[in-house]
Design a protein around this motif. Sequence first.
Motif, PDB file in Angstrom:
ATOM      1  N   ILE A 103      -3.629  -9.787   7.580  1.00  0.00           N
ATOM      2  CA  ILE A 103      -3.574  -8.745   8.613  1.00  0.00           C
ATOM      3  C   ILE A 103      -4.636  -8.977   9.692  1.00  0.00           C
ATOM      4  O   ILE A 103      -4.997  -8.070  10.429  1.00  0.00           O
ATOM      5  CB  ILE A 103      -3.733  -7.330   8.001  1.00  0.00           C
ATOM      6  CG1 ILE A 103      -4.995  -7.244   7.134  1.00  0.00           C
ATOM      7  CG2 ILE A 103      -2.497  -6.963   7.185  1.00  0.00           C
ATOM      8  CD1 ILE A 103      -5.257  -5.858   6.564  1.00  0.00           C
ATOM      9  N   GLY A 104      -5.134 -10.226   9.767  1.00  0.00           N
ATOM     10  CA  GLY A 104      -5.991 -10.625  10.873  1.00  0.00           C
ATOM     11  C   GLY A 104      -7.475 -10.405  10.716  1.00  0.00           C
ATOM     12  O   GLY A 104      -8.233 -10.546  11.681  1.00  0.00           O
ATOM     13  N   LEU A 128       3.055  -3.716   6.629  1.00  0.00           N
ATOM     14  CA  LEU A 128       3.567  -5.054   6.321  1.00  0.00           C
ATOM     15  C   LEU A 128       4.372  -5.049   5.026  1.00  0.00           C
ATOM     16  O   LEU A 128       5.478  -5.620   4.958  1.00  0.00           O
ATOM     17  CB  LEU A 128       2.398  -6.032   6.208  1.00  0.00           C
ATOM     18  CG  LEU A 128       2.740  -7.491   5.898  1.00  0.00           C
ATOM     19  CD1 LEU A 128       3.640  -8.081   6.985  1.00  0.00           C
ATOM     20  CD2 LEU A 128       1.471  -8.323   5.754  1.00  0.00           C
ATOM     21  N   ASN A 129       3.846  -4.389   4.001  1.00  0.00           N
ATOM     22  CA  ASN A 129       4.555  -4.333   2.719  1.00  0.00           C
ATOM     23  C   ASN A 129       5.852  -3.538   2.814  1.00  0.00           C
ATOM     24  O   ASN A 129       6.842  -3.856   2.142  1.00  0.00           O
ATOM     25  CB  ASN A 129       3.654  -3.727   1.647  1.00  0.00           C
ATOM     26  CG  ASN A 129       2.551  -4.680   1.199  1.00  0.00           C
ATOM     27  OD1 ASN A 129       2.644  -5.890   1.415  1.00  0.00           O
ATOM     28  ND2 ASN A 129       1.506  -4.144   0.594  1.00  0.00           N
ATOM     29  N   LYS A 130       5.850  -2.515   3.651  1.00  0.00           N
ATOM     30  CA  LYS A 130       7.069  -1.722   3.829  1.00  0.00           C
ATOM     31  C   LYS A 130       8.161  -2.559   4.501  1.00  0.00           C
ATOM     32  O   LYS A 130       9.348  -2.412   4.180  1.00  0.00           O
ATOM     33  CB  LYS A 130       6.764  -0.465   4.651  1.00  0.00           C
ATOM     34  CG  LYS A 130       7.894   0.564   4.633  1.00  0.00           C
ATOM     35  CD  LYS A 130       7.431   1.877   5.229  1.00  0.00           C
ATOM     36  CE  LYS A 130       8.524   2.927   5.184  1.00  0.00           C
ATOM     37  NZ  LYS A 130       8.063   4.243   5.677  1.00  0.00           N
ATOM     38  N   TRP A 131       7.746  -3.428   5.422  1.00  0.00           N
ATOM     39  CA  TRP A 131       8.704  -4.349   6.050  1.00  0.00           C
ATOM     40  C   TRP A 131       9.255  -5.329   5.008  1.00  0.00           C
ATOM     41  O   TRP A 131      10.461  -5.554   4.924  1.00  0.00           O
ATOM     42  CB  TRP A 131       8.043  -5.104   7.197  1.00  0.00           C
ATOM     43  CG  TRP A 131       8.870  -6.260   7.699  1.00  0.00           C
ATOM     44  CD1 TRP A 131       8.782  -7.564   7.319  1.00  0.00           C
ATOM     45  CD2 TRP A 131       9.950  -6.186   8.648  1.00  0.00           C
ATOM     46  NE1 TRP A 131       9.718  -8.324   7.963  1.00  0.00           N
ATOM     47  CE2 TRP A 131      10.457  -7.513   8.791  1.00  0.00           C
ATOM     48  CE3 TRP A 131      10.523  -5.155   9.379  1.00  0.00           C
ATOM     49  CZ2 TRP A 131      11.509  -7.812   9.643  1.00  0.00           C
ATOM     50  CZ3 TRP A 131      11.580  -5.458  10.236  1.00  0.00           C
ATOM     51  CH2 TRP A 131      12.062  -6.772  10.362  1.00  0.00           C
ATOM     52  N   GLU A 132       8.365  -5.908   4.227  1.00  0.00           N
ATOM     53  CA  GLU A 132       8.763  -6.900   3.237  1.00  0.00           C
ATOM     54  C   GLU A 132       9.665  -6.297   2.157  1.00  0.00           C
ATOM     55  O   GLU A 132      10.554  -6.982   1.617  1.00  0.00           O
ATOM     56  CB  GLU A 132       7.516  -7.507   2.576  1.00  0.00           C
ATOM     57  CG  GLU A 132       6.623  -8.308   3.498  1.00  0.00           C
ATOM     58  CD  GLU A 132       7.218  -9.653   3.883  1.00  0.00           C
ATOM     59  OE1 GLU A 132       8.192 -10.086   3.222  1.00  0.00           O
ATOM     60  OE2 GLU A 132       6.724 -10.273   4.842  1.00  0.00           O
ATOM     61  N   LEU A 133       9.457  -5.034   1.838  1.00  0.00           N
ATOM     62  CA  LEU A 133      10.213  -4.383   0.767  1.00  0.00           C
ATOM     63  C   LEU A 133      11.305  -3.445   1.284  1.00  0.00           C
ATOM     64  O   LEU A 133      11.835  -2.632   0.513  1.00  0.00           O
ATOM     65  CB  LEU A 133       9.253  -3.586  -0.136  1.00  0.00           C
ATOM     66  CG  LEU A 133       8.286  -4.403  -0.997  1.00  0.00           C
ATOM     67  CD1 LEU A 133       7.250  -3.487  -1.655  1.00  0.00           C
ATOM     68  CD2 LEU A 133       9.031  -5.209  -2.057  1.00  0.00           C
ATOM     69  N   GLY A 163       1.006  -7.227  -5.139  1.00  0.00           N
ATOM     70  CA  GLY A 163       1.718  -8.020  -4.154  1.00  0.00           C
ATOM     71  C   GLY A 163       3.213  -7.745  -4.156  1.00  0.00           C
ATOM     72  O   GLY A 163       3.778  -7.259  -5.141  1.00  0.00           O
ATOM     73  N   VAL A 164       3.846  -8.091  -3.039  1.00  0.00           N
ATOM     74  CA  VAL A 164       5.281  -7.852  -2.859  1.00  0.00           C
ATOM     75  C   VAL A 164       6.102  -8.638  -3.880  1.00  0.00           C
ATOM     76  O   VAL A 164       7.085  -8.135  -4.435  1.00  0.00           O
ATOM     77  CB  VAL A 164       5.702  -8.224  -1.425  1.00  0.00           C
ATOM     78  CG1 VAL A 164       7.218  -8.261  -1.293  1.00  0.00           C
ATOM     79  CG2 VAL A 164       5.101  -7.236  -0.428  1.00  0.00           C
ATOM     80  N   ILE A 202       4.322   5.765   7.775  1.00  0.00           N
ATOM     81  CA  ILE A 202       4.120   4.318   7.871  1.00  0.00           C
ATOM     82  C   ILE A 202       5.390   3.652   8.393  1.00  0.00           C
ATOM     83  O   ILE A 202       6.464   3.775   7.791  1.00  0.00           O
ATOM     84  CB  ILE A 202       3.745   3.712   6.502  1.00  0.00           C
ATOM     85  CG1 ILE A 202       2.429   4.308   6.003  1.00  0.00           C
ATOM     86  CG2 ILE A 202       3.653   2.198   6.591  1.00  0.00           C
ATOM     87  CD1 ILE A 202       1.234   4.040   6.900  1.00  0.00           C
ATOM     88  N   GLN A 203       5.259   2.954   9.514  1.00  0.00           N
ATOM     89  CA  GLN A 203       6.384   2.254  10.104  1.00  0.00           C
ATOM     90  C   GLN A 203       6.362   0.787   9.670  1.00  0.00           C
ATOM     91  O   GLN A 203       5.322   0.137   9.742  1.00  0.00           O
ATOM     92  CB  GLN A 203       6.328   2.337  11.634  1.00  0.00           C
ATOM     93  CG  GLN A 203       6.421   3.743  12.181  1.00  0.00           C
ATOM     94  CD  GLN A 203       7.703   4.435  11.764  1.00  0.00           C
ATOM     95  OE1 GLN A 203       8.796   3.868  11.863  1.00  0.00           O
ATOM     96  NE2 GLN A 203       7.584   5.672  11.287  1.00  0.00           N
TER      97      GLN A 203
END
Length: 215
Positions: A103-104, A128-133, A163-164, A202-203
């Motif tokens: 996350i930078g 990020l995890n919400k996108w991945e899942l 982790g995802v 959370i988006q």
Amino acid sequence: MIRKWYFYTTIVFTVLVLSSGFKPYEFQYLEWFHVDETEELFYTVPTSEESAYQHIAVPFTGKTFAGFKQALAFKESQGKYHKVNPFGYMGKYQFGMGTLRTIGITDSLAFMRSPRIQEQAFKALLSLNKWELRNEIQQYEGKVISGVTITESGLLAAAHLGGVGSVRKFLRSNGNRGFKDGFGTSLKSYIKNYGGYDTSIIQPQKKVRVKIKQV
């Protein structure tokens, strides 16, 4: 006659003075001290771990996002921003350096010194995890796997723990392939204990970075 009166008066006065120095013993109830019927004495005192938390006031936040953050942070570090565990995980939400880089964040000292950055990092990782899942959340939410109801917040908490990839293995194996961290905490327990919170704020984001302002 006067001498006798003086003698008896002196005795009475002495007795009064001496008796006034003795106060009746007052019993004080102590929760940690007990006497049982066998007249054996035993006591219990708070452990160092118990006494460390007896003054912590945790406000009621219910199943809100604030409640989710608070519950997870307390589990991870007792809510302490400066906490570093024996495995090198850092901060209030116990981040590993590898995860921070995704996350930078590359400056661990700046991360540890700033509660603001730690809070931003937590939200960024959730995004990020919400996108991945996103597909797993849609497919499994509401289903019961290995006795646990699957919810979005439970999966996000589990992804934070293991982790995802570990979350996907758990779901696709119908709960047969679990995960435990270095302390023995299971993925399943996170799905259960942190399920049902409102994480709609959370988006999902495919690319998210936390910027550290240079002072």
